[in-house]
Every structure is written in C-alpha cells, then in structure tokens.
Design a protein around this motif. Structure first.
Motif, PDB file in Angstrom:
ATOM      1  N   ILE A  65       0.866  -1.301   0.144  1.00 17.40           N
ATOM      2  CA  ILE A  65      -0.229   0.017   0.008  1.00 17.40           C
ATOM      3  C   ILE A  65       0.691   1.263   0.025  1.00 17.40           C
ATOM      4  CG2 ILE A  65      -1.640   1.157   1.304  1.00 17.40           C
ATOM      5  CD1 ILE A  65      -2.868  -1.186   2.293  1.00 17.40           C
ATOM      6  N   ASN A  68       2.808   1.893  -3.596  1.00 14.26           N
ATOM      7  CA  ASN A  68       1.472   2.213  -4.428  1.00 14.26           C
ATOM      8  C   ASN A  68       1.309   3.715  -4.134  1.00 14.26           C
ATOM      9  OD1 ASN A  68       1.582   0.216  -6.288  1.00 14.26           O
ATOM     10  ND2 ASN A  68       0.281  -1.038  -4.799  1.00 14.26           N
ATOM     11  N   LYS A  69       1.448   4.289  -2.820  1.00  9.23           N
ATOM     12  CA  LYS A  69       1.090   5.580  -2.427  1.00  9.23           C
ATOM     13  C   LYS A  69       2.015   6.337  -2.936  1.00  9.23           C
ATOM     14  CE  LYS A  69      -0.691   7.798   1.815  1.00  9.23           C
ATOM     15  NZ  LYS A  69      -0.859   7.590   3.346  1.00  9.23           N
ATOM     16  N   LYS A  73       2.144   8.413 -10.458  1.00 10.40           N
ATOM     17  CA  LYS A  73       0.754   7.659 -10.875  1.00 10.40           C
ATOM     18  C   LYS A  73       1.280   6.990 -12.251  1.00 10.40           C
ATOM     19  CE  LYS A  73      -3.978   8.406 -11.592  1.00 10.40           C
ATOM     20  NZ  LYS A  73      -4.364   7.401 -10.335  1.00 10.40           N
ATOM     21  N   GLU A  89       6.405   6.933   6.014  1.00  9.79           N
ATOM     22  CA  GLU A  89       4.927   6.265   6.220  1.00  9.79           C
ATOM     23  C   GLU A  89       5.143   5.201   7.194  1.00  9.79           C
ATOM     24  OE1 GLU A  89       2.010   7.060   4.352  1.00  9.79           O
ATOM     25  OE2 GLU A  89       2.780   8.767   3.472  1.00  9.79           O
TER      26      GLU A  89
END
Length: 182
Positions: A65, A68-69, A73, A89
């Motif tokens: 997660i 991908n964060k 993009k 994070e």
C-alpha cells in the motif's frame, strides 16, 4: 528545530549508507537496472530482509500500500526521494510510541549497510524419496543398463538400443562361421 534535525540527518553519513542499501536492493535480480529506482518486488524484499516488515505492526500488505501511495501515478518503480517518503510512512507504524524523527532514525538504522541476500535460494535436496531416485546403484532392469559401474551415465548408448545389422539374431554365438562350414 525538529525539521532541521531531520534535514541534518538526511544529509549525514547515515543517509549515504541507506542510499547504498537502496541501490543494492534496486539492482537486485535485474541486470539492466541502474540502481536509481526500485521495483515493488525489490522494495518488499528489502523491507522483509532488513526487518522493517515484522509481520505484526507492518505486514506485506502495508508495504504494498505504501509503495503504491508514494510512487508516481502510472510508474512501476520508486525513486530514492519516494523511497524516503515511504520510510516516513512506515516508520510510525513500525515504531509506535516514538517521535517521527526517532522512528525514522530507527528504520534507517535497520537499513544501514544491508545487502540483498539469496536466502532460501533453491538447493539440491536429499530429503525423502529423492535420494533413492538419484542413487543409480539401486536401479534395476533396463534402467540399470544406462549407467556404468561408477554410476556415471553412458549417454546415448545407455538410452538407445544400437542396431546390429550383421544379419544374425542378437544372442547367436556362431556369427561369421557360415562360410567356413560350407
């Protein structure tokens, strides 16, 4: 002074150690990789081997997660800057109760000087029935013919019946004696 502490840490010697680790894992398993960006698979491997992922506070799902964060993009890899963001994070999840700076330092401490290991790489096994299958002294019947006394394979001669075009039956002992008797 907390942000300035973080900035001074980022430019310290520790950071170059972490960047070395990042580059080593970034090129792992990919001969064409430059080491400037890392795939999700290698990011996951790095987190697993360096102890960032502990299976309780941080799981493989969390790692995917966060990856991908932070990635751009549409991109399939992360840069070192995005990697640093990912570590920010993850550090708060991994080291609950510590301040963000302490947690980040702890995570970077885990990463310092690490290299991708080939842990769990496939090795020849000798467990169970495999040893019996590979021991040529236990072969019977036609399979026994494929190996010499030392257990080394005979190659093509051991796999194929070579043709005998002499005109005599295979086990006949008097081959070549007709002209002498008549």
């Amino acid at each position: 002074s907390a942000p300035s502490l973080l900035i001074s840490f980022l430019h310290s010697n520790k950071m170059s150690e972490v960047e070395n680790t990042f580059r080593k894992f970034a090129i792992y398993g990919d001969t064409s990789a430059s080491g400037n960006d890392m795939t999700g698979k290698n990011f996951s491997k790095m987190c697993k081997e360096c102890g960032v992922m502990d299976g309780k506070a941080v799981t493989s799902t969390d790692i995917d997660i966060v990856f991908n964060k932070v990635k751009t993009k549409g991109a399939r890899t992360i840069t070192f800057a995005e990697f640093q963001q990912a570590m920010k994070e993850l550090c708060s999840k991994r080291f609950k109760g510590k301040s963000p700076e302490e947690a980040l330092q702890a995570v970077y401490g885990l990463l310092e000087g690490k290299e991708p290991g080939s842990v769990g790489a496939t090795k020849a096994t000798k467990v169970g029935g495999v040893e019996r299958l590979t021991d040529t002294s236990k072969y019977t019947g036609s399979h026994k013919e494929r190996f010499d006394e030392s257990g080394k394979g005979k190659g093509l001669a051991g796999r194929q019946d070579l043709m005998d075009n002499s005109g005599y039956v295979g086990a006949y002992k008097g081959a070549g004696t007709y002209d002498q008797t008549h």
